[in-house]
Each structure stands twice: as structure tokens, then as C-alpha cells.
Enzyme design. Structure first.
Site, PDB file in Angstrom:
ATOM      1  N   ASN B 404      -5.798   2.211  -3.232  1.00 19.35           N
ATOM      2  CA  ASN B 404      -4.673   3.046  -2.828  1.00 19.35           C
ATOM      3  C   ASN B 404      -4.693   4.393  -3.541  1.00 19.35           C
ATOM      4  O   ASN B 404      -5.047   5.416  -2.949  1.00 19.35           O
ATOM      5  CB  ASN B 404      -3.367   2.287  -3.108  1.00 19.35           C
ATOM      6  CG  ASN B 404      -2.156   2.988  -2.531  1.00 19.35           C
ATOM      7  OD1 ASN B 404      -2.228   4.123  -2.078  1.00 19.35           O
ATOM      8  ND2 ASN B 404      -1.035   2.310  -2.536  1.00 19.35           N
ATOM      9  N   ASP B 405      -4.356   4.401  -4.825  1.00 14.24           N
ATOM     10  CA  ASP B 405      -4.234   5.671  -5.541  1.00 14.24           C
ATOM     11  C   ASP B 405      -5.545   6.447  -5.624  1.00 14.24           C
ATOM     12  O   ASP B 405      -5.537   7.676  -5.654  1.00 14.24           O
ATOM     13  CB  ASP B 405      -3.712   5.414  -6.962  1.00 14.24           C
ATOM     14  CG  ASP B 405      -2.310   4.823  -6.954  1.00 14.24           C
ATOM     15  OD1 ASP B 405      -1.545   5.175  -6.031  1.00 14.24           O
ATOM     16  OD2 ASP B 405      -2.005   4.024  -7.844  1.00 14.24           O
TER      17      ASP B 405
END
Lengths: 93, 480
Positions: B404-405
Site C-alpha cells: 500500500n504505502d
């Protein structure tokens, strides 16, 4: 050895460590961390020396030393094994 | 107790320590390449064995069944932990081992003080008490801090329930108690006050305060920052070992401990750089984001394209180049084997498949590489951030699973973002981006990801393992 001599050794080892470790690629950093961790179990030696003492070792010191040897051995054996398992996956290719 | 090697000069022991130190250093040098790394680890372990054996022989402990028992117990526990752990749980295990090392240092320093203050009443020197105090503080912080860190990563320890300022005050107070206790020890040594025995409780006060300090230091730090903390504590445990070396005047401890201290510190700095976080920020600040979560619906609303394994299969069928970006979600779902199988099948069909791996994908640098290697993904197929970023524009499909990040464009585009400036995988340059995730929830950074709303991004919702297995089955059926 004197404190100054020990200090010299410390500083030189720090430089050697820096030179080598900065060359290790990212994908080996996890095994490096557990391997370095295992090396820190060298404290085990300290424990051994203390347990041995001078022959006049007190019971308390022996008990403390015993626990220290157990803990340090867990660190050494576990750390090297975990590193080995991880590295064997890379090396087997 | 009579030493087996009593007749030999002390310099023989020192010489063996030198050999052990060379083995540690060469072992680390071999870690610079995957092909030689197994040998390096073995060499390092050999150095350790040598150092232990000669110490035992020289100190005359050879006949002591006690030492054998301690070594046996430690080995049994170490082997059991190493064999039973999952690759995903590696970071917390490393943390746990680390704690044991630190604890041993504090106990050794304590035992030495007790011993010297005891019946033998050997002379206490200022050097000895100073280094014992330092080893006691660092060792205790490492022991307890590492256990808390491992507990956090394992989900056993929750969030710090108190005000951050209160935490800082407690830290300062405990640190002051530990340092004052250490100073008291040193000053009393310098004054040469007899008898020696009553001094020892001061050491345990120091140990107690430092242990509590370990709790208060690590407890408030977020789970995502735990690997940095573990690397830092690893560095501390090395320094503690080196300090114990000063106490016992033991060169093997000094050299090995210093090497570990350096490696832990370097890894800490590398991890902080990969996440664009300063060490102070990791230790004292949170990675905020609760306020920005309010923007989430605005960013995502009406802009999310959902896809299915069937559609993704069609994209994969016509793709020439596919990059797979794995994240911790993949590791948690134990999907690495399914992902590796999919990659192998794609490659069998002539697709150019590579893995794009962020430096802190997974939980530690290189953790993802270890996970994928376990699933038989070839080392050459794993590309680091700098290598893979320029190739995304020539990539037809990027398949992100559980990450995600590390693929958040805010890092490049939004200077106000908490992750601004963090190096990320620039997946959006590819033809199509498939994001496999269970929901639109945040990653560790706690911020929304504009990538999900981009026009060339499709969301494949679902568990990583189920989704990858489904994808593999569909693809195999379609290409048969």
C-alpha cells in the site's frame, strides 16, 4: 590491556564494521540482522568467564552467570540458525 | 577447577580471539553476495564456536557440568524457536533473540560486581564499575525493549494508553534514576569505601530503572516503526557486549560487539531513509494521519474501478511484461507460494516477469526477498526500487498484492503528506495497474492512496492468497 588500548580496538573495529556492512545489499539485510544479532551473543564468553570466576565465585554470581549463559546461547544458536535457513533459500538457487 | 590449558601462555588465548575476530569479519564480508552468504554465516558461527571453546578450556570450566547444562538448555530453546517460526514472524524472533543477548550482558556485569564485592574482595576499579553500569543500563533497556517490540509486532502489545508528554516525563525520570545509580557506583569505587557488598543493590536499582525505561521507550512507538527499533536495539546489544568486553578486558567481546553495534546502526539509518523518517521522529513522534483520513471518501468516491480475476486474466494474456509488487499483506496471507506459481506460469508462457521490491516491503529490509526466496522465486528476478522504477513505463501490467504505502504517489506529489519524499515504486507509469487488497483501508502510514483512484488502476478486492490462486487457475485454463 589498558582502557586506552581497548578503546583503540573499539574504534578500529567500528571503522572495519562500517566499511564492510555498507557494502551488503538490501536483499541480505534481514539475514544480516539476525546474523549480527547472533554475533552479539558473544556476551556468552563474558558469561563463561564470570561463571568460571576465580574459584571463589559466590552462589548468587553463579546463578546469574548460569541464566546469562542460557540467554546468550539462545541468542547465538537461534540467530545463526535463522540466518542459515534464510540464506540457504538464496544460496540454493 | 583446573584449566586444561593452564600451562599455555595467556597470549595463546588472545591469539585465538584474533582468529575468531578475523572469522567474524570475513563472515560479514561474505554476506555481501547471496552466493557466498551461507559460507559467511557458517564462518561467523565457527568463529563463535572457537571463541567459546578456547575460553572454556582456558578458564578451566571444562569439568563444570553446570556450563554444559546451561549451554544445552540455551541450544535447545534456540533451535526450537528457530525451527518453529514462520518466515513472516522473523522480525519479532530477531527482536526476541536480541533481547536475550542484551539481558545476558546486564547479568554478566551484575555477576562480576557481585563476585568482586563478595568473599574474594578483589579490588574494584573505576573502569570496572563504569563499564558495568553502562552494560547494565544498555543491556536492561535492550532486554525489555526488545521484548516489548517483539510483542508489538506479534500483536500482543497494544497502543500506549497515556499522554505522550507524560511518557516523556517518565522516560526522563527513569533515565535519571539509572544514571544516578550508575554514578553512585562509580563515585563509591573512586572513594574506595569498604565494605564492598552493600554496593550491589545500587546496581539492581540501576537495572530495574533501565528495564522500566525499556518499556516506556518502546511501548508508545507504532508497529510500523518496530523494525527500526529492533535494528537500533540490535546495535545497543552489540554495544552492551563491547562494554562488557571493557569490564572483563576481553578483546573478542570488544571486536564482535563493535561489529554488531555498527551493523545495527547502519541498518537503522538505511531503514529510516527508506521510509523518509528521521530517527528522532521514529522514537518520539507518531506518523500522523488520523486527520487526513477524513479526506478518504472525497478521493475515492466515484473513481474506483473494481475488477475480477477473469478480467485480470485477459490483461495478463496479452501482456509482454508484468511486474509483481508484493507487500506485507501478501506475507500475512501466506500468498508467496501462489504468487511465485503465478509468476512461473507467466514466465513459461513467454511473459517477462519481474518482482519490484521496496526496501522496507515486508517488515525489514530484505524480509520480502527472504519470503520470496522461500517460495523459489529466483534471486535475479527480484528488482530493487532504483532498478525497477525506470522500467514501469515499458511494463504492460503491474500486479500489486498486499502493498500500500510503498506505491503511494503522494510521496512524490504532495509535499504536505506525512510520507512526502519517501522513495516509492512508481507503478502508475505502467499500462495497467491491478491492486489486490482486501479493502480500501489504510496502510501503516494511515493515509489514503490516490493510486487507487487513478484511471489506469483497477482494484481486485480479496485475500491475497485466494485472489492469486484464483488468478493462477483462470490463467492456466485460458492459456492451455
Amino acid at each position: 590491556m589498558t582502557l586506552v588500548e581497548n578503546l583503540t580496538l573499539f574504534v578500529l573495529a567500528a571503522f572495519v564494521g562500517y566499511e564492510i556492512i555498507t557494502k551488503i545489499p538490501t536483499n541480505l539485510h534481514t539475514p544480516l540482522m539476525s546474523g549480527a544479532n547472533a554475533i552479539s551473543g558473544i556476551t556468552l564468553l563474558g558469561s563463561v568467564v564470570v561463571i568460571a570466576g576465580s574459584g571463589e565465585t559466590t552462589l548468587l554470581a553463579t546463578v546469574l552467570g548460569f541464566i546469562a549463559v542460557v540467554m546468550a546461547t539462545i541468542n547465538v544458536v537461534g540467530g545463526y540458525l535463522v540466518s542459515h535457513f534464510m540464506l540457504a533459500e538464496f544460496g540454493g538457487q | 577447577m583446573v584449566s586444561v590449558l593452564e600451562g599455555l601462555p595467556q597470549s595463546g588465548l588472545e591469539l585465538m580471539y584474533l582468529v575468531a575476530a578475523v572469522m567474524f569479519i570475513q563472515g560479514l564480508r561474505d554476506m555481501t553476495h547471496p552466493r557466498t552468504a551461507v559460507r559467511g554465516n557458517g564462518l561467523s558461527a565457527g568463529g563463535m564456536a572457537l571463541a567459546v571453546v578456547v575460553t572454556v578450556l582456558y578458564t578451566g570450566l571444562f569439568s563444570l557440568p553446570l556450563l554444559g547444562a546451561a549451554l544445552l538448555i540455551g541450544t535447545a530453546v534456540g533451535v526450537w524457536l528457530a525451527v518453529s517460526v514462520e518466515t513472516t514472524e522473523m522480525p519479532q524472533l530477531v527482536g526476541l533473540f536480541n533481547g536475550f543477548g542484551g539481558g545476558a550482558s546486564a547479568l554478566v556485569a551484575g555477576a562480576e560486581l557481585v563476585d568482586i564485592a563478595g568473599p574474594s574482595s578483589a579490588a574494584l576499579t573505576v573502569e570496572l564499575t563504569t563499564t558495568a553500569a553502562i552494560a547494565g543500563i544498555i543491556g536492561s533497556v535492550t532486554l525489555v525493549g526488545s521484548f516489548v517490540a517483539a510483542g508489538k509486532l506479534h500483536g500482543l502489545v497494544g497502543d500506549w494508553p497515556f499522554d505522550a508528554r507524560l511518557g516523556h516525563a517518565i522516560k526522563a525520570a527513569l533515565f535519571a534514576v539509572a544514571v544516578l545509580a550508575g554514578l553512585a557506583l562509580v563515585v563509591r569505587t573512586a572513594l574506595g569505601t569498604a565494605p564492598l557488598a552493600p554496593w550491589v543493590p545500587t546496581y539492581w536499582l540501576l537495572v530495574g530503572a533501565a528495564a522500566l525505561l525499556g518499556v516506556v521507550l518502546v511501548y508508545p512507538i507504532g508497529g510500523a516503526d518496530m523494525p527500526v527499533v529492533i535494528a537500533l536495539l540490535n546495535s545497543y546489544s552489540g554495544l552492551a557486549a563491547a562494554t562488557t568486553g571493557f569490564v572483563l578486558n576481553n578483546t573478542a567481546l570488544i571486536v564482535a560487539g563493535t561489529l554488531v553495534g555498527a551493523s545495527g546502526l547502519i541498518l537503522t539509518v538505511i531503514m529510516c531513509e527508506s521510509m523518509n523518517r528521521s530517527l528522532t521522529n521514529v522514537l518520539f513522534g507518531g506518523l500522523g494521519g488520523s486527520e487526513s483520513s477524513e479526506d478518504q471518501p472525497d478521493i475515492y468516491e466515484g473513481n474506483i474501478t473494481e475488477t475480477s480475476p477473469e478480467e485480470v486474466t485477459m490483461m495478463l494474456e496479452v501482456a509482454d511484461r508484468v511486474v509483481i509488487v508484493p507487500g506485507y499483506g501478501m506475507a500475512v496471507a501466506q500468498a508467496q507460494h501462489a504468487v511465485a506459481d503465478l509468476a512461473a506460469t507467466l514466465a513459461d508462457n513467454g511473459v517477462d516477469v519481474e518482482f519490484g521490491i521496496h526496501p522496507v516491503a515486508g517488515r525489514m529490509p530484505g524480509h520480502m526477498n527472504a519470503l520470496l526466496a522461500e517460495a523459489d522465486v529466483h534471486y535475479e528476478k527480484m528488482r530493487e526500487l532504483e532498478e525497477v522504477n525506470p522500467t514501469f513505463s515499458e511494463t504492460d501490467v503491474v500486479l500489486i498484492t498486499g502493498a500500500n504505502d510503498v506505491v503511494n504517489p503522494s510521496a512524490n506529489e504532495d509535499s504536505d503528506s506525512p510520507i512526502a519524499g519517501m522513495p516509492v515504486l512508481e507503478v502508475w507509469d505502467a499500462g495497467s495497474v491491478i491492486v489486490n487488497k482486501r479493502s480500501l483501508s489504510h496502510g501503516f502510514a494511515g493515509i489514503p492512496n490516490p493510486l487507487f483512484a487513478k484511471s489506469n488502476t483497477s482494484m481486485l478486492f480479496g485475500d491475497a492468497k485466494d485472489s492469486m490462486q484464483e488468478l493462477l487457475a483462470q490463467y492456466q485454463e485460458a492459456t492451455e
